[in-house]
Design a protein around this motif. Structure first.
Motif, PDB file in Angstrom:
ATOM      1  N   ILE A   2      -6.524   0.118  -3.579  1.00 40.59           N
ATOM      2  CA  ILE A   2      -5.523  -0.950  -3.252  1.00 40.59           C
ATOM      3  C   ILE A   2      -5.790  -2.062  -2.207  1.00 40.59           C
ATOM      4  N   CYS A   3      -6.674  -1.542  -1.328  1.00 38.91           N
ATOM      5  CA  CYS A   3      -7.271  -2.414  -0.076  1.00 38.91           C
ATOM      6  C   CYS A   3      -8.145  -3.259  -0.748  1.00 38.91           C
ATOM      7  N   ARG A  41     -10.239  -1.053   4.494  1.00 36.81           N
ATOM      8  CA  ARG A  41      -9.281  -0.062   4.696  1.00 36.81           C
ATOM      9  C   ARG A  41      -8.647  -0.177   6.049  1.00 36.81           C
ATOM     10  N   VAL A  56       0.786  -1.132  -0.082  1.00 39.63           N
ATOM     11  CA  VAL A  56       0.151  -0.057   0.135  1.00 39.63           C
ATOM     12  C   VAL A  56       0.844   1.271  -0.063  1.00 39.63           C
ATOM     13  N   GLU A  57       1.931   1.194   0.881  1.00 41.00           N
ATOM     14  CA  GLU A  57       2.898   2.353   0.902  1.00 41.00           C
ATOM     15  C   GLU A  57       3.591   2.742  -0.577  1.00 41.00           C
ATOM     16  N   TYR A  78      -5.995  -2.103   6.978  1.00 44.08           N
ATOM     17  CA  TYR A  78      -4.703  -1.806   6.540  1.00 44.08           C
ATOM     18  C   TYR A  78      -4.102  -0.757   7.851  1.00 44.08           C
ATOM     19  N   ARG A 116       0.435   4.041  -2.962  1.00 40.31           N
ATOM     20  CA  ARG A 116      -0.571   4.794  -2.535  1.00 40.31           C
ATOM     21  C   ARG A 116      -0.403   6.273  -3.485  1.00 40.31           C
ATOM     22  N   ILE A 173      -5.933   4.686  -1.520  1.00 42.03           N
ATOM     23  CA  ILE A 173      -5.752   3.595  -0.650  1.00 42.03           C
ATOM     24  C   ILE A 173      -6.736   2.272  -0.784  1.00 42.03           C
ATOM     25  N   ARG A 187      -0.900  -1.123   9.783  1.00 40.17           N
ATOM     26  CA  ARG A 187       0.185  -0.267   9.903  1.00 40.17           C
ATOM     27  C   ARG A 187       0.436   0.259  11.201  1.00 40.17           C
TER      28      ARG A 187
END
Length: 383
Positions: free
Chosen positions: A123-124, A131, A111-112, A134, A115, A120, A138
């Motif tokens: 991507i999730c 989300r 994700v980083e 995530y 992004r 985000i 994190r």
């Protein structure tokens, strides 16, 4: 407010096809990773109403029939289309490489990495995780990184102070920079073996000794014949480059040291080497020691029995039961290392100092109880 998810047009059309084929809603949602049942109903309504153009529209934006999204110019349009295609090609590729089960550390890293290219939430969606999951992963990752930094700091402080400090002093040093509980510091130091090494805790030997003898000597150190009563013990020689030990056997008739060994390992082989130096002994000879594990061991007791020696042992915690040889070891250290201030020297000098002193003690040093004669001379005149 819920997170909006963007689905590619291919996914929407596939969902419609599966529903038209009679596939249950739950199965369609699971197969295509669709989060909202209402979303699937909306797509079906678009299909039935002939509004196929809507499958291409982004989240939150509706197009009029026959029209697509409006852009300021052709360049912006191409950039938007390129971004969309990149999402549909690159992101699924990366997701496939992490395997069927999403690993938290890899998911956060992915994700980083992505992004900046896409939201985000999207991507999730490709990863098949909410989300919120995530963000939770994190935060946990950041906490673990912080914990690792603290552990490294504790290790650095222990090494800088040459492991002279215990957890309380290390905590005090850490509290000058960051607040931390002493119990947390103690756990880390125990985990990596960073405890204070100045005074190592003595731990009780596990298991039972092979043999413990009665105290036959009873602090009666007097005898009228040589080699009738012997005493043995081990003392530390912490004056050289490494820890050395002296194992010695004393004849209580005249205090003479009749056997000794110097070594860097305090084991059974070490004391056996001293025992094997003894000359032939008359029947009924008593050898007195403490209850150290080397003296109570099977190998040592077998050798003692083979020589026809009767074993005697001090009571636990009473060094006075073996006072004669304890006194000799004290004299050796006081009259050499402490007197000459040899607190830090070489191993060779330590060994030579001990050997020279034992020769001096046996042959030159007079004792009042021996009518001011040295031990060897007293034995020779008595014989």
């Amino acid at each position: 407010m819920g997170t909006r998810v963007s689905y590619p047009s291919e996914v929407k059309l596939k969902a419609v096809e599966m529903r038209l084929a009679g596939v249950p809603v739950k199965e369609v949602m699971k197969e295509l990773n669709i989060r909202n049942r209402t979303q699937l109903k909306t797509w079906m309504r678009w299909y039935k109403n002939g509004e196929m153009h809507r499958f291409e529209q982004p989240v939150g934006k509706q197009y009029s029939y026959g029209k697509g999204p409006e852009y300021e110019n052709e360049t912006v349009k191409l950039e938007e289309e390129n971004r969309y295609l990149k999402q549909q090609i690159e992101v699924p590729k990366k997701v496939q490489r992490i395997g069927k089960e999403v690993v938290p550390e890899i998911a956060v890293e992915l994700v980083e990495e992505l992004r900046t290219a896409m939201p985000i939430g999207e991507i999730c969606s490709h990863l098949g995780i909410p989300r919120s999951t995530y963000y939770r992963w994190r935060k946990k990752n950041e906490t673990e990184t912080s914990r690792q930094a603290i552990e490294r700091k504790i290790g650095t402080l222990c090494q800088e102070n040459k492991f002279r400090y215990g957890y309380r002093k290390i905590t005090a040093l850490l509290n000058q920079e960051i607040p931390i509980n002493h119990k947390a510091v103690q756990r880390v130091m125990q985990k990596y073996g960073w405890q204070c090494r100045v005074k190592v805790k003595k731990r009780k030997q596990t298991g039972q000794p092979y043999y413990i003898a009665d105290n036959l000597l009873g602090r009666n150190f007097q005898t009228d014949k040589p080699l009738q009563k012997l005493a043995t013990d081990i003392t530390y020689l912490p004056f050289g480059q490494k820890q050395l030990y002296l194992s010695s056997i004393q004849d209580l008739f005249n205090g003479e040291i009749i056997a000794y060994s110097i070594g860097d390992c305090q084991d059974t082989a070490f004391v056996l080497d001293t025992l094997l130096q003894l000359p032939s002994l008359s029947k009924g000879c008593i050898l007195h020691s403490d209850q150290g594990s080397v003296y109570t061991s099977y190998a040592y007791q077998q050798e003692v029995k083979g020589k026809g020696i009767i074993m005697s042992m001090s009571r636990k915690g009473t060094p006075a039961d073996n006072a004669s040889i304890e006194s000799f070891h004290a004299s050796l250290k006081c009259e050499t290392f402490y007197l000459d201030e040899l607190r830090s020297t070489t191993t060779a000098i330590v060994e030579q100092t001990v050997e020279n002193y034992i020769h001096y003690y046996n042959n030159i040093r007079i004792q009042a109880k021996l009518t001011n004669q040295p031990p060897v001379q007293y034995r020779q005149l008595a014989g």
